[in-house]
Structure formats: structure tokens, C-alpha cells
Design an enzyme around this catalytic site. Structure first.
Site, PDB file in Angstrom:
ATOM      1  N   TRP A 101       0.818  -1.218   0.000  1.00 36.28           N
ATOM      2  CA  TRP A 101       0.000   0.000   0.000  1.00 36.28           C
ATOM      3  C   TRP A 101       0.848   1.262   0.000  1.00 36.28           C
ATOM      4  CZ3 TRP A 101      -4.263  -1.027  -2.051  1.00 36.28           C
ATOM      5  CH2 TRP A 101      -4.942  -2.212  -1.783  1.00 36.28           C
ATOM      6  N   ASP A 171      -1.493   6.390   6.221  1.00 36.61           N
ATOM      7  CA  ASP A 171      -2.604   5.543   5.791  1.00 36.61           C
ATOM      8  C   ASP A 171      -2.855   4.556   6.933  1.00 36.61           C
ATOM      9  OD1 ASP A 171      -4.324   3.677   4.692  1.00 36.61           O
ATOM     10  OD2 ASP A 171      -3.077   3.226   2.936  1.00 36.61           O
ATOM     11  N   LYS A 195     -12.033  -1.899   5.979  1.00 37.75           N
ATOM     12  CA  LYS A 195     -11.172  -2.828   6.700  1.00 37.75           C
ATOM     13  C   LYS A 195     -11.654  -3.018   8.141  1.00 37.75           C
ATOM     14  CE  LYS A 195      -8.982  -2.928   2.952  1.00 37.75           C
ATOM     15  NZ  LYS A 195      -7.750  -2.335   2.498  1.00 37.75           N
TER      16      LYS A 195
END
Ligand SMILES: *Cc1c(COP(=O)(O)O)cnc(C)c1O
Length: 360
Positions: A101, A171, A195
Site C-alpha cells: 500500500w 494511511d 477494513k
């Protein structure tokens, strides 16, 4: 009805109480005769859903008043670009790459401007977090970017980087609301809620107000944080239903005692699984112990066929979505907030039985 233990990395398990509440209100939200899905986003009913969600989130995280909270759409992946467009006002920002990511965020920044790689753990397949105590941050870098919990490889920063006074962007998608964080240490936190917090389709951005530029030449209106801040996340139609369910989850977390209680529960769940993995002769975790995520736990037997057999048998035992990410292989158990301790106990019990029957 019989629910499974769902170890998906996202969209992921939601608290049963939240799903029940949403179901009970499905046809008639609070006596207004319609579902939240059917409501105008300009209605007083929805405005109070949005206001309450924001207030509860501020309360849970202790978000200071000089921070804006935005409920956005477009995917957390879009924020890899929009964060750079909005915060890298001089076109320069520095990145730490600890997994898939943060790598993707870095790649978008490279498309958009001048992005420097400060440190990476690619040399060991992102199985650790590099030393971030003395990074060579550029004097004129607009921010330092990290992905604080890498969902695929299962690492988590044990300490935040020393940004040398620069703005820190994080993030937090796969760790959002899993533990207390000191928001004041960040310039911007972003998270896709699918998530750990809600249904897919909402991203939450928490950003220091003075970092939101008033004017961004060449950047479309929808991609400017200023647009959404000024409109209270109602510039266009937001994901009303998603925000509603997030709000229910915020209340569920508050009911359990807030983020400190959530963290204790999450640490205990993770500990149970890691203790077993470290003692096991069949399964192992390859993540450096000090950098292990308490949300995403990859593990493997070292034998592809046996891994596949494990995933299939686990499914038979109603332990679902344990196949590892295609980039990593093996297995991964995502044990987000809403995974009850009993689910992790059931998984470890199943692994013990599997180990006994396959070791002989
Ligand atoms: C899933 C994930 C993303 C991407 O989210 P999308 O909404 O699918 O774009 C970004 N960062 C992290 C840490 C993630 O886990």
C-alpha cells in the site's frame, strides 16, 4: 441463521450488534418511514446521522478542533493521489515504503511530482519496518508518508518516524480505530473504512485545517479537500448508508469502552495467535516480532499444497477467508475489531488440531 468466523482483509467482519441495528432500521429509520438508503442527503435526518458520526469519531479519537474530518468516496487508493495533490503544494514529498500500500502511494506520487524514497523494506519482502529514527528527509519536502499498518504483509510501525519537523501523513486503513492514536502527531490520517469500520465505499480523512489549500490551480473541484471541508462532506451525494453504518460502529466501540479497551482486546487476540505461531512446528510467521500487526496476521506452513489443504479444511469448519494475499501466498488471518476473541480461539484450536493430524 448461522454466522461464520470471517477473517477477510476487507470488506471484512462487522459487529453483529451493528448489523442487527441496521437491519431493525432497514425499512423505517427512527419512525421517519424510510430507510437511510432512501433519504435525501440534504434532509435533517441525514444531517444528524452525519453530525453524530463525526462527533462520535472526534470523541473516540480525541480529534483536536483544528482538524477537519471528511467522509469521502473514490476508494482509499484515490487518496494516494489526492493527498499528494492537496498537501504537496511544492510538488515534493518523501515516502517510506513498507509494503504494497505504501508502494502504491509512492508510485502515484512519482506520477504527480517529485517523490523521494526515504526507506524501504522491499529487500526482505516487506516483512519488517525499517529504522525510521533518522531519515534523510528533504528540507523542502511537504510531508513524510507512511502506511502505518500494511494489510497484506502484516506489519505495523512500532514507533512513528522522526519526520524532522515535517508533516506526517499516515494511511491507517487497516488499523483505524483499533487502538488510540495521538492525532496531533499527524498532519493527515486517511482510511478506507471497509477494513475495520464499515461497509466499502467510504474513506475518512482527518486533516489539519491549515494544511488544506484554498486554491489549487489545475486540480478538479471534486479532488480538492477544500471543496469537501467547506461543504461539510456534502458537496455532492455522499455514501449515506456507509456513513450511517460507520456511525453505528463508532457507538459500538464507545459502548465497549473506547479505543483503549479496543486495543486491549485486539492485543490479546493477536497475542493468542502469535504465541501459537511461535510455538508451532508446522505454522510460522515471517514478520519481525517487534513489527507485527495486531490486525493482519500472515502465516504459512512452507508447503503450498498443505497451505491449500488448510484453507479448504478451515472453510469446512466455518473459518472463512484465510487464504493469503496473492502477492504473499500462505494464509492470512485478519482479526479486526469486530472479530470476537472466540473467533481467534476457534482458529487457534483448529490450527492445533490440523497440526496434530499433519505432523505424524
Ligand atoms: C485496502 C487498503 C487500501 C486501498 O483501499 P481501496 O478502498 O480498495 O482503494 C489502501 N491502504 C490500505 C492500508 C489498505 O488496507
Amino acid at each position: 441463521m448461522s454466522r461464520v468466523y470471517n477473517f477477510s482483509a476487507g470488506p471484512a467482519v462487522l459487529p453483529e450488534e451493528v448489523l442487527e441495528k441496521a437491519a431493525a432500521n432497514m425499512l423505517d429509520y427512527n419512525g421517519c418511514g424510510m430507510s437511510v438508503m432512501e433519504m435525501s442527503h440534504r434532509s435533517p435526518e441525514f444531517q444528524s446521522i452525519l453530525d453524530e458520526a463525526e462527533a462520535d469519531l472526534r470523541d473516540l479519537m480525541g480529534i483536536p478542533d483544528d482538524y477537519e474530518v471528511l467522509f469521502l468516496q473514490g476508494g482509499d487508493s484515490l487518496l494516494f493521489s489526492t493527498v499528494f495533490m492537496n498537501l504537496a503544494t511544492n510538488g515534493k514529498a518523501d515516502y517510506v515504503v513498507t509494503g504494497n500500500w505504501s508502494k502504491k502511494a509512492f508510485e502515484q506520487a512519482q506520477i504527480l511530482g517529485d517523490a523521494k524514497l526515504l526507506a524501504s523494506s522491499a529487500d526482505k519482502n516487506f516483512s519488517y519496518v525499517p529504522d525510521v529514527s533518522s531519515l534523510d528527509v528533504r528540507e523542502d519536502a511537504s510531508f513524510v508518508y507512511i502506511c502505518q499498518n500494511e494489510t497484506i504483509t502484516g506489519t505495523r510501525y512500532p514507533e512513528l518516524p522522526d519526520t524532522k519537523g515535517h508533516v506526517l501523513v499516515s494511511d491507517q486503513s487497516s488499523m483505524f480505530l483499533s487502538e488510540p492514536v495521538d492525532v496531533a502527531r499527524y498532519g493527515l490520517i486517511h482510511a478506507g473504512v471497509q477494513k475495520n469500520v464499515g461497509p466499502a465505499g467510504v474513506q475518512i480523512v482527518i486533516v489539519r485545517k491549515d494544511l488544506i489549500p484554498d486554491d489549487l490551480p489545475g486540480v478538479p473541484t471534486m479532488l480538492r479537500f477544500r471543496t469537501h471541508a467547506d461543504a461539510g462532506s456534502l458537496y455532492d451525494t455522499p455514501n449515506c448508508w456507509g456513513i450511517y453504518v460507520c456511525g453505528l460502529v463508532f457507538k459500538w466501540i464507545k459502548g465497549l469502552g473506547g479505543l483503549e479497551a479496543m486495543a486491549q482486546r485486539n492485543r490479546a487476540k493477536a497475542q493468542l495467535l502469535y504465541d501459537y505461531l511461535d510455538a508451532s512446528e508446522l505454522f510460522s510467521s515471517n514478520v519481525a516480532p517487534r513489527d507485527r500487526s495486531i490486525m493482519n496476521v500472515p502465516f504459512a506452513t512452507g508447503d503450498k499444497d498443505l497451505d491449500a489443504e488448510f484453507v479448504a479444511e478451515a472453510k469446512g469448519a466455518r473459518l472463512i477467508n484465510l487464504k493469503g494475499h496473492r502477492l504473499v501466498g500462505g494464509m492470512r488471518a485478519s482479526i479486526f475489531n469486530a472479530m470476537p476473541p472466540e473467533g481467534v480461539e476457534a482458529l487457534v484450536g483448529f490450527m492445533e488440531r490440523f497440526e496434530r493430524s499433519h505432523r505424524a
